[in-house]
Design an enzyme around this catalytic site. Structure first.
Site, short mmCIF file in Angstrom:
data_model
loop_
_atom_site.label_atom_id
_atom_site.label_comp_id
_atom_site.label_asym_id
_atom_site.label_seq_id
_atom_site.Cartn_x
_atom_site.Cartn_y
_atom_site.Cartn_z
N PRO A 141 16.22 14.16 -32.37
CA PRO A 141 15.25 13.97 -33.45
C PRO A 141 14.12 12.97 -33.20
CG PRO A 141 17.24 12.77 -33.93
CD PRO A 141 17.51 13.54 -32.67
N CYS A 142 13.26 13.27 -32.23
CA CYS A 142 12.10 12.41 -32.00
C CYS A 142 11.11 12.49 -33.16
CB CYS A 142 11.43 12.75 -30.67
SG CYS A 142 10.89 14.44 -30.50
#
Length: 171
Positions: A141-142
């Protein structure tokens, strides 16, 4: 572009962000038997491109595709996916592991993430570069990393996709 062996398999999965390209390799320890090497969004900067030697195998990604569908319909908050190892540098791998620890529905800043990793303020740019090279958009989850002022910055899949993912997680 993600380093993937010639034995790679791939498929596409429809999503609210468009058609996702998944690339992986067979793994005896991965749920469903496939370790994920890359998940690319349509038009992604630096995204994977199908190579001639790769084999399309939709069934190899059944478990991962199911998890993605559950995530997009709001019933999954965490992915149980094995990643292909050795894709990034030691520094990138360290940053990517930190991304994996970011809880669903939350955000952090580049500065706070650098601090969490014990990096100096000077290293924030290197951290941003490592985040930008994340080959596993959505599952790693950047999109949960934002600017210090709360602005959306730097997402290889595009800021519109980043906003859609953050909106999905805040619903």
């Amino acid at each position: 572009m993600t380093k993937v062996t010639a034995k790679a398999v791939h498929t596409t999965v429809e999503s609210p962000l468009g058609e996702l390209l998944l690339v992986g390799e067979e793994s005896a320890t991965a749920p469903g038997g496939t370790a994920l090497a890359s998940l690319s969004l349509p038009g992604q900067k630096g995204g994977a491109v199908v190579q001639d030697a790769w084999v399309r195998d939709d069934e190899a990604f059944a478990v991962i595709a199911g998890q993605l569908r559950s995530y997009f319909d709001g019933t999954r908050r965490h992915f149980d996916v094995e990643y292909v190892s050795g894709v990034g540098t030691d520094f990138q791998e360290r940053v990517w592991q930190a991304l994996d620890s970011l809880p669903y529905g939350t955000t952090t800043t580049y500065g706070k993430l650098a601090e969490q990793l014990g990096l100096s303020r000077v290293a924030v740019r290197a951290l941003g570069t490592a985040i930008g090279r994340n080959p596993l958009l959505v599952v790693r989850p950047c999109h949960r990393v934002i600017g210090a002022d709360g602005s959306l910055t730097g997402y290889a899949g595009g800021l519109e996709a980043k906003q859609r993912l953050l909106d999905l997680e805040s619903a």
